[in-house]
Design a protein around this motif. Sequence first.
Motif, short mmCIF file in Angstrom:
data_model
loop_
_atom_site.label_atom_id
_atom_site.label_comp_id
_atom_site.label_asym_id
_atom_site.label_seq_id
_atom_site.Cartn_x
_atom_site.Cartn_y
_atom_site.Cartn_z
N ALA B 287 4.83 -3.81 -8.21
CA ALA B 287 6.19 -3.36 -8.53
C ALA B 287 6.97 -4.53 -9.10
O ALA B 287 6.75 -5.68 -8.73
CB ALA B 287 6.89 -2.83 -7.28
N PHE B 289 11.18 -5.48 -10.33
CA PHE B 289 12.57 -5.03 -10.27
C PHE B 289 13.46 -6.00 -11.02
O PHE B 289 13.16 -7.19 -11.12
CB PHE B 289 13.07 -4.99 -8.81
CG PHE B 289 12.26 -4.11 -7.91
CD1 PHE B 289 12.54 -2.75 -7.81
CD2 PHE B 289 11.20 -4.62 -7.18
CE1 PHE B 289 11.79 -1.93 -6.99
CE2 PHE B 289 10.44 -3.81 -6.35
CZ PHE B 289 10.73 -2.46 -6.25
N LYS B 369 4.97 -0.38 -0.89
CA LYS B 369 5.66 -0.36 -2.19
C LYS B 369 6.86 0.58 -2.14
O LYS B 369 7.96 0.26 -2.61
CB LYS B 369 4.69 0.06 -3.29
CG LYS B 369 5.36 0.23 -4.65
CD LYS B 369 4.36 0.52 -5.75
CE LYS B 369 5.10 0.92 -7.03
NZ LYS B 369 4.18 1.10 -8.17
N LYS B 373 10.71 -0.51 -2.72
CA LYS B 373 11.54 0.12 -3.75
C LYS B 373 12.86 0.60 -3.17
O LYS B 373 13.93 0.40 -3.75
CB LYS B 373 10.80 1.33 -4.36
CG LYS B 373 9.91 0.98 -5.53
CD LYS B 373 9.06 2.17 -5.95
CE LYS B 373 9.59 2.85 -7.20
NZ LYS B 373 8.53 3.75 -7.78
N ARG B 377 16.45 -0.90 -4.27
CA ARG B 377 17.48 -0.05 -4.88
C ARG B 377 18.79 -0.13 -4.14
O ARG B 377 19.87 -0.06 -4.75
CB ARG B 377 16.97 1.39 -4.94
CG ARG B 377 16.03 1.59 -6.10
CD ARG B 377 15.43 2.97 -6.14
NE ARG B 377 14.65 3.13 -7.37
CZ ARG B 377 13.55 3.88 -7.47
NH1 ARG B 377 13.09 4.55 -6.44
NH2 ARG B 377 12.92 3.96 -8.63
N TYR B 383 14.03 -0.56 -10.83
CA TYR B 383 12.57 -0.62 -10.82
C TYR B 383 12.05 -0.69 -12.24
O TYR B 383 12.29 0.21 -13.05
CB TYR B 383 12.01 0.62 -10.11
CG TYR B 383 10.49 0.68 -10.12
CD1 TYR B 383 9.75 -0.28 -9.42
CD2 TYR B 383 9.81 1.66 -10.82
CE1 TYR B 383 8.36 -0.24 -9.44
CE2 TYR B 383 8.42 1.70 -10.84
CZ TYR B 383 7.70 0.74 -10.13
OH TYR B 383 6.33 0.77 -10.14
#
Lengths: 541, 541
Positions: B287, B289, B369, B373, B377, B383
Amino acid sequence: METTYRSIFKWGDKREEKPEKGIIALVKEQFGYTDADFDKKVLYGDREVRLEQKSKIPAAIRQRFENITGSENVRSDDYSRASHAFGKFYGDLLYLRKGEIATPPDLVITPRTEKEIEQILTLCQQENIAITPVGGLSSVTRGVETPNGGISLDLTKYLSKILKVNTDNSTVRVQPGVYGPPLEKYLNDRGYTCGHFPQSFEYSTVGGWVAARGAGQASTGYGKIEDLVLALRVITPAGIIETKDFPATAEAWDLNKIFIGSEGTLGVITSVTLKIRKYRPENRAFASFLFKDFASATHAMRQIMQAGTSFSHLFRLSDPVETATAFKIKGFDNSLSDRFLKMKGYRPGERCLMFVSIEGDKDYTHLLKKKIKKIARQSGGFYSGEKPVKEWLKQRYESAYLRDPLMDIGIMTDTVETSVSWDNLLILWTNVRNYLESREKVHVMAHISHVYENGANLYFTFLSPMKQGDEIADYLDYHRELIDAIHANGGSLSHHHGIGRVLAPWMEKEMGKTAMGLLQATKDYLDPKGIMNPGNTLGLR
Amino acid sequence: METTYRSIFKWGDKREEKPEKGIIALVKEQFGYTDADFDKKVLYGDREVRLEQKSKIPAAIRQRFENITGSENVRSDDYSRASHAFGKFYGDLLYLRKGEIATPPDLVITPRTEKEIEQILTLCQQENIAITPVGGLSSVTRGVETPNGGISLDLTKYLSKILKVNTDNSTVRVQPGVYGPPLEKYLNDRGYTCGHFPQSFEYSTVGGWVAARGAGQASTGYGKIEDLVLALRVITPAGIIETKDFPATAEAWDLNKIFIGSEGTLGVITSVTLKIRKYRPENRAFASFLFKDFASATHAMRQIMQAGTSFSHLFRLSDPVETATAFKIKGFDNSLSDRFLKMKGYRPGERCLMFVSIEGDKDYTHLLKKKIKKIARQSGGFYSGEKPVKEWLKQRYESAYLRDPLMDIGIMTDTVETSVSWDNLLILWTNVRNYLESREKVHVMAHISHVYENGANLYFTFLSPMKQGDEIADYLDYHRELIDAIHANGGSLSHHHGIGRVLAPWMEKEMGKTAMGLLQATKDYLDPKGIMNPGNTLGLR
């Protein structure tokens, strides 16, 4: 205040307890006890404490200690000295029951501040007086005795403050003398947990956890105390060492790790910064399993630890005898469930009970439980629900209370523990068990309670009638060969009880000559006159 | 074989590289470079190596070394000695570029066996000859120099074997001279990974990782080297110390932890038992960000580490300048995506890029994950998919190759790193950044790459035109105040590079006098004649 020997050796809150029905049945069955035997009061120790030797510290020097801490914090009455003469090693309890206290401390001092500890250490150095820092006195390895007399420095009275919770850093800084329950309550009230729950939790202190390099019941997830300590402040005869709360460093080697496990031989720990974790009991996931035998159960345990899913916090496995004993005591035998399980091939004397409790984020705990169930089933594990674990947790500190009533009826009760790599685990378990069972009348239980990717601990509990009139020598003979058997089968001398004076004789054989020299050199620098917890602790001079 | 100074200081496989387009643009923009400046060959170091002093070891003694290892394993030619005179500290590279090698070793010895190392140590003790064990010579802290001449003991030629993979215990036992790639390949082929990927992975050895107390790029999940080592065997002048592969113990204090970070000052590590983990690249979750600023990004990082869900393995965060630099180099600026992000409030010069890579069980990596996330957020994280991380991983060791071409065009390039608790992190980042930027022409980037529940590291990279003719003193002045700034703002002297001789002057201030005395006492016991990597390593005598 009660001032008998009994009041000293009784575990914990001194409540009097009789063995429960299941234990009575077991003792009758295993050792041929009759009802009358349960009225015995073997070495009951209900005499008033009286010491033969008076304190050897001259009045003028005592006065100097009193000048430091105030006279009310320097005690030399028989009871104070007797109650600081021993920890909770089985041999200690026998000596106390017999009223034999060979080397009590001369003074019990309760310092009020760190500054006072510095002054006391300076005075002890000048006058060559031995000094042993103590917390809950729960050592089972003769770690808190005073073979050279001197000072028992009791940190539980004043150095028991919680100094600071840092929620950014997820840490708590405490003084060494704080006991488990007030610390945990303080943290819980603020939404955190310490995660360190040794069997002695109720009556042991943070300083003791660090000094003896202990582990809690949830150590599989939270780590041993060495994984929880971020920073220490230690007053040594050579000066003060204070480490910082960096999350990690590469500043030469890790000095925290020298004081963790130093058992009071290097200095007095005066503050400890510990990791803390969020306290979310509502998210916990519980699971219990029954396995057909110890081999398949330990196989599952290893697979679970190596599955790449992080770890259960509480993770325990009882061997067949411990499992059978628990079932007997709980009245499970021959119940409908029991008959069903037998039919399925989970046979008494072979089957093994596993407990799991996972903490943290809710989705995470539930996923991990699912993963553990899957692996357990692949090894023939039968999922037996949440309840057995929850029941166990309710009485998680109780077994420590069982020793006194059993000793009252003449039954030797002790526990010995080790750690071992996975490839040696079954061999060690088999051979050490065989040794323990070579004694005529004996009941031997074992469990795994601290689990790693690379191995686990093994914890043996044994009950056996005392050899009347020769209780101590009989026990020590049995114990000596037990440690030899553990050592010969690739086990460590200790996973979390520490070394103290009980295991000191094995240290050079275990560590090697150069390593022992290094331990001694460390001590010689920090404590050049050898005043800190002297007399063979850790095998040091 | 090429035998220039350049062939010694060039990183890695010695390939010649030109800065890529984005870097060229950056250098032009930041430092006012013109096209002509890129043809510079500043301190190019392409002369043949020639040392002024000959080896000071008398022939008779040299003969005794040759008797131990065979004459082919005792070298004193200029190139061998020059190539073992320095590590990869920025100052080292300048000296090599200038062709100034003040204190090369007298002999480079490549022992074939542990027994030979013992014999060499004995001879060095007898004759008072300094000896420095070395692996990949990638130290960036002047940890492998030989200020007193003597022996550079190169372990990479023969002591580079993988001794045993134990799949029950999930461990590998290796010799110290094995490099990262052959070890990792060997393990991958058997379904395992070592999990230790320092920036220097390609050209550093297990022995060096342990000696310098290093960390790999995936250390947030796998731990630093001190978390991976289960057992060590070390030949010291005082004798051999060998620890056992217990998963954990309470056998006094942890002797492994004394050799991890000892930087060759206590003895020669001859075997290391490391934890290994199952290698399952197919299960990885990735991931990336974007955050609006460094404060909200570090807040998210802290929340993620304290969420009770275990940890991402790779976990990185670039600060605004590093993020902007990466975007510029990759040609991302003013792309459609960039315009979209700006519109959403993710502004260049403020926004920060975070990378996540999680290993292990598939359901576990995917759950983690998802959790990351969610927390990201909540802190305003956008993302940005898997691709940026995957791309980054493909060139994960590349940045080390960038230093040489930049120095070729007269640009000072260095990195300095520290660790810090969460509550000090932003303060340190701000103040150290401000100090670094106080230099006239400079480009300063920072990232977090090793993350903990209780804090993180900070890794600063800075580029600045060299002060021609005064390159070394100019750099050292700048560097000295940089370390002062880190120290003053609560950072450690190092998170994973180690101390060496570069940071030695700060050690007593950082550790305190008693702690430094303890380090020295440890050395004095294990190395009474002070022959092991002498000359101020770690601030020791």
